[in-house]
Write an enzyme that holds these catalytic residues in place. Structure first.
Site, short mmCIF file in Angstrom:
data_model
loop_
_atom_site.label_atom_id
_atom_site.label_comp_id
_atom_site.label_asym_id
_atom_site.label_seq_id
_atom_site.Cartn_x
_atom_site.Cartn_y
_atom_site.Cartn_z
N ARG A 14 39.01 94.43 42.13
CA ARG A 14 39.92 95.41 41.81
C ARG A 14 39.03 96.60 41.10
NH1 ARG A 14 45.32 95.58 40.91
NH2 ARG A 14 45.70 93.28 41.23
N GLY A 33 43.77 93.78 32.99
CA GLY A 33 42.74 92.57 33.24
C GLY A 33 41.61 92.87 32.76
N GLY A 34 40.88 91.93 32.10
CA GLY A 34 39.59 92.05 31.38
C GLY A 34 38.44 92.75 32.08
N ASP A 144 32.73 88.63 40.26
CA ASP A 144 33.82 87.55 40.21
C ASP A 144 34.01 86.97 41.51
OD1 ASP A 144 35.28 86.45 38.46
OD2 ASP A 144 36.51 88.08 38.13
N HIS A 168 33.56 85.99 36.13
CA HIS A 168 34.19 86.19 34.87
C HIS A 168 35.21 84.89 34.53
CE1 HIS A 168 33.51 90.57 34.30
NE2 HIS A 168 32.99 90.62 35.33
N ARG A 276 48.30 88.60 30.82
CA ARG A 276 48.82 88.71 32.28
C ARG A 276 49.63 87.45 32.43
NH1 ARG A 276 46.02 87.28 35.81
NH2 ARG A 276 44.36 86.74 34.80
N ASP A 375 40.19 79.85 29.99
CA ASP A 375 40.11 81.19 30.18
C ASP A 375 38.53 81.67 30.15
OD1 ASP A 375 40.83 83.95 30.37
OD2 ASP A 375 42.21 83.92 28.67
N VAL A 380 41.39 90.10 24.89
CA VAL A 380 42.46 90.13 23.97
C VAL A 380 42.13 89.91 22.64
CG1 VAL A 380 44.94 89.66 23.55
CG2 VAL A 380 44.32 90.46 25.63
N ALA A 381 41.45 88.48 22.60
CA ALA A 381 41.22 87.93 21.24
C ALA A 381 40.28 88.94 20.43
CB ALA A 381 40.31 86.67 21.49
N TYR A 502 -0.95 70.03 53.37
CA TYR A 502 -0.48 69.16 54.62
C TYR A 502 0.61 69.65 55.34
CZ TYR A 502 0.38 65.61 57.70
OH TYR A 502 0.79 64.63 58.80
O1 LIG Z 1 42.95 91.58 39.49
P1 LIG Z 1 43.91 90.64 38.95
O2 LIG Z 1 44.22 89.71 40.15
O3 LIG Z 1 45.22 91.47 39.02
O4 LIG Z 1 43.59 89.93 37.87
C1 LIG Z 1 42.97 90.77 36.60
C2 LIG Z 1 41.63 89.99 36.28
O5 LIG Z 1 41.70 88.68 35.85
C3 LIG Z 1 40.46 87.96 35.55
O6 LIG Z 1 39.87 88.49 34.44
C4 LIG Z 1 38.74 87.68 33.89
O7 LIG Z 1 37.96 88.51 33.54
C5 LIG Z 1 37.97 88.84 31.86
C6 LIG Z 1 36.90 89.68 31.42
O8 LIG Z 1 35.51 88.97 31.88
C7 LIG Z 1 37.98 87.56 31.13
O9 LIG Z 1 38.05 87.80 29.67
C8 LIG Z 1 39.13 86.65 31.68
O10 LIG Z 1 38.93 85.37 30.93
C9 LIG Z 1 39.11 86.46 33.01
O11 LIG Z 1 40.42 85.96 33.50
C10 LIG Z 1 39.72 88.00 36.83
O12 LIG Z 1 38.41 87.28 36.63
C11 LIG Z 1 39.67 89.37 37.40
O13 LIG Z 1 38.81 89.42 38.33
C12 LIG Z 1 40.85 90.07 37.80
O14 LIG Z 1 40.78 91.37 38.07
O1 LIG Z 2 49.69 96.07 28.81
C1 LIG Z 2 48.60 95.75 28.80
C2 LIG Z 2 48.40 94.44 28.24
C3 LIG Z 2 46.92 94.12 28.52
N1 LIG Z 2 45.93 94.87 29.02
C4 LIG Z 2 44.42 94.55 28.96
O2 LIG Z 2 44.17 93.50 30.01
C5 LIG Z 2 43.20 92.84 29.58
C6 LIG Z 2 43.35 91.40 29.56
O3 LIG Z 2 42.07 90.75 29.56
P1 LIG Z 2 41.45 89.25 29.26
O4 LIG Z 2 40.24 89.03 29.37
O5 LIG Z 2 42.31 88.71 28.05
O6 LIG Z 2 42.42 88.35 30.24
P2 LIG Z 2 42.55 88.72 31.97
O7 LIG Z 2 43.86 89.17 31.96
O8 LIG Z 2 41.26 89.40 32.26
O9 LIG Z 2 42.53 87.17 32.52
C7 LIG Z 2 42.78 93.26 27.99
O10 LIG Z 2 41.60 94.14 28.14
C8 LIG Z 2 44.04 93.95 27.77
O11 LIG Z 2 43.94 95.17 26.66
C9 LIG Z 2 46.36 96.23 29.35
O12 LIG Z 2 45.41 97.09 29.82
N2 LIG Z 2 47.75 96.52 29.13
#
Ligand SMILES: O=P(O)(O)OC[C@H]1O[C@H](O[C@H]2O[C@H](CO)[C@@H](O)[C@H](O)[C@H]2O)[C@H](O)[C@@H](O)[C@@H]1O
Ligand SMILES: O=c1ccn([C@@H]2O[C@H](COP(=O)(O)OP(=O)(O)O)[C@@H](O)[C@H]2O)c(=O)[nH]1
Length: 595
Positions: A14, A33-34, A144, A168, A276, A375, A380-381, A502
């Site tokens: 993404r 997404g992080g 990823d 990730h 998410r 996770d 977010v934390a 060898y």
């Molecule tokens: O691209 P999506 O299918 O919409 O999903 C969003 C992302 O989710 C996952 O995020 C991960 O990465 C974060 C940053 O390292 C991490 O904090 C979190 O625990 C993970 O779940 C996924 O790995 C991404 O590829 C996605 O884009």
């Molecule tokens: O309305 C929202 C809610 C969440 N986030 C972002 O989504 C990310 C979530 O990342 P996280 O690592 O907590 O989990 P992931 O969704 O990547 O598994 C964080 O940076 C949030 O600030 C955002 O951009 N808009």
């Protein structure tokens, strides 16, 4: 001629910008997404480019061109996915096979050969897109689980290029990974990189254990040796752009939003959760724990509200759709049971918010509630902590989020222990101000220091180091000048000692180490000469020598086993060098000395 500085090509499924189609045409918004939010702060430096999917099905070539041009202006290069690819690669193999397996939900995983084929094809598509852009000196940083095969695909096309890979999400234990029919290909794909990074030491350990058990490749301090190169594996906990969140929290806009929300909430204290929509995030467990808080501690009824932001995600995947329904029902049930005319237990938002509004929510909340059952990290934390500029507030954090390895001053909970979570909520809501400050200050310091810039810098430094190390250890082919010099020195020497390996040198490698045995031709591969001693060593010699054809003893080559116990075996057969036979050596040193 333009000379371009080496740059980094970031590759992820993404892009940090998502393109949407609406009545007015196309709109470009930040992705949630992080991965996207975290790396979004760094990719624009130094002419870097980000290759990835813009999150929209585009079938019209003119629209593709329009999107590509718009994204190019912001250092992004789109890879477009067809409808079938979105279904089989993104929703299929990535999010119905790998995601559940890697997050310890094997019961949700499907194993469809068509999904696997799409996964291979899309990884190949990304490979072509990257190769079109990457110069020979550029560094390629792949991200990823959607692109596990890409490092090896790139390596096959560009054997010398520098490739980093970062996962990730969690890397599961071998017992989970081994269930996948394509487990070997996935590991081999990752090993195409020079450096493989994980959020935690635990994920790294699981990966190394799988590599050892499935591919038979051991490691030394995280260094995996392949026949032609080595791969470094390490843990790099990802951070956030701390200052960006501090600034957002202090902005006029965030403060105004906060004031509006406070007024609407009429003094109710706020527990905040933001994720998410995902079964890995423990959203249903959190709702049940909040319900238990209200049952076990009725003094909080009318006093505390849970403000819950759930960002729509992967809604075409069956498990996500049914989770949405479960959450809707739980929120409905709890609100129906506890609401009063002027108070709501749960405010539930199923949509995403812009940064200033998120920052306002982080400011507003007294408690940040982060409860994933698994996770990779959970940014977010860290964002909640960064936005607490007054050092007040309490973070409740699942011990199964990668972030828990660092944020040990949070109240750590087990997300399956509902009572424990309810009690942690009570503890957070009654925590004295000085304890809040003490915990929050320590966490803010850590999040500030180990921010996303420090993370990427360390990863890039280790990547460069792994490349230097590989080059130092690499076998250098003799050029013509060196060969002639060597030959001249050899011919001029009054005494010569030839030391050769060898296996693979005097005899071909054999998949069964007990099988290779020397052929008579070995004896004649160097003309006999009283001034030349010929010695070969072998790791398999000790095991196989009793089976060798008779007459080897008269061969002009002396055979040395590379292990001590091999020496002892050879001594018995009379094939080992003289001193071993007489002394029964316990190490190889005497062999070498006497040779
Ligand atoms: O691209 P999506 O299918 O919409 O999903 C969003 C992302 O989710 C996952 O995020 C991960 O990465 C974060 C940053 O390292 C991490 O904090 C979190 O625990 C993970 O779940 C996924 O790995 C991404 O590829 C996605 O884009
Ligand atoms: O309305 C929202 C809610 C969440 N986030 C972002 O989504 C990310 C979530 O990342 P996280 O690592 O907590 O989990 P992931 O969704 O990547 O598994 C964080 O940076 C949030 O600030 C955002 O951009 N808009």
């Amino acid at each position: 001629m333009t000379i371009r500085m080496p740059r980094t090509i970031i590759v992820s499924n993404r892009l940090p910008t998502k393109v949407q189609r609406n009545n007015e045409g196309l709109s470009f918004k930040p992705s949630e997404g992080g991965l996207a939010t975290g790396l979004g702060s760094i990719y624009r430096q130094d002419g870097n480019v980000w290759v990835g999917w813009p999150g929209l099905l585009v079938e019209d070539p003119a629209e593709e061109k329009q999107i590509a041009e718009a994204l190019q202006g912001d250092s992004m290069a789109p890879v477009f996915l067809s409808e079938v690819e979105i279904e089989n690669f993104y929703e299929g193999f990535s999010n119905s096979t790998l995601w559940p397996t890697f997050h310890y939900f094997p019961q949700f995983a499907t194993y469809e050969p068509a999904h696997w084929q799409a996964y291979v094809a899309v990884n190949e598509k990304f490979c072509r897109a990257v190769l079109e852009l990457a110069g020979p000196d550029d560094t390629i940083w792949v991200h990823d689980y959607q692109l596990l095969l890409l490092p090896q695909l790139l390596r096959q096309q560009r054997p010398d290029c520098t490739i980093g890979f970062f996962l990730h999400i969690p890397f599961p234990s071998y017992e989970l990974l081994r269930v996948l029919p394509w487990r070997r290909q996935l590991l081999e794909g990752m090993l195409g990189a020079d450096l493989i990074g994980f959020h935690t030491f635990g994920y790294m350990r699981h990966f190394l254990s799988s590599v050892s058990q499935l591919l038979g490749l051991p490691n030394q301090n995280g260094q995996v040796e392949l026949p032609t190169r080595s791969v470094l594996v390490d843990a790099f906990p990802m951070g956030i752009d701390y200052e960006h969140y501090v600034q957002a929290a202090g902005s006029e806009a965030a403060q105004q939003h906060e004031a509006t929300y406070r007024e609407a909430l009429r003094g109710s204290r706020v527990v905040l959760s933001i994720d998410r929509l995902d079964y890995s995030k423990g959203i249903a467990q959190r709702l049940r724990a909040f319900e238990q808080l209200l049952q076990r501690h009725p003094e909080w009824v009318g006093q505390v509200s849970l403000l819950m932001v759930v960002v729509p995600s992967r809604d075409q995947v069956a498990q996500y759709a049914s989770l949405k329904q479960e959450i809707d029902e739980l929120v409905g049930r709890i609100n129906a049971s506890f609401s009063t005319i002027d108070w709501n237990p749960i405010y539930y938002f199923y949509r995403s918010f812009p940064l200033e509004e998120l920052a306002a929510l982080y400011r507003l909340a007294e408690v940040g509630l982060v409860t994933p059952v698994r996770d990779g990290m959970n940014l977010v934390a860290k964002e909640f902590v960064a936005c607490k500029t007054d050092n007040r507030g309490v973070l409740i954090l699942s011990e199964r989020a990668g972030a828990a390895r660092e944020l040990s001053d949070a109240l750590l909970i087990n997300p399956t222990d509902l009572e424990g979570m309810a009690e942690a909520l009570h503890q957070a809501l009654t925590m004295p101000a000085d304890e809040q400050e003490q915990r929050m200050t320590a966490m803010r310091e850590l999040v500030r220091e180990y921010n996303v810039f420090a993370w990427s810098k360390l990863f890039m430094y280790q990547l460069a180091y792994s490349k230097v190390k590989q080059n130092t250890l690499a076998t250098h082919v003799l050029d013509e000048k060196a060969s002639s010099q060597l030959l001249a020195d050899y011919q001029a020497a009054p005494q010569r000692l030839l030391l050769l390996d060898y296996d693979g040198t005097l005899a071909h490698f054999h998949p069964n180490p007990r099988k290779p045995s020397p052929t008579r031709s070995c004896a004649s591969c160097c003309a006999p000469s009283p001034t030349t001693r010929r010695t070969a060593w072998s790791s398999s010699a000790g095991a196989t020598v009793p089976r060798w054809p008779t007459g080897w003893g008269s061969c002009p080559w002396t055979l040395l086993p590379s292990t001590a116990c091999g020496c002892a075996r050879l001594a018995k057969t009379g094939n080992c060098f003289r001193s071993c036979a007489t002394t029964g050596c316990t190490s190889c040193a005497p062999c070498l000395t006497s040779t």
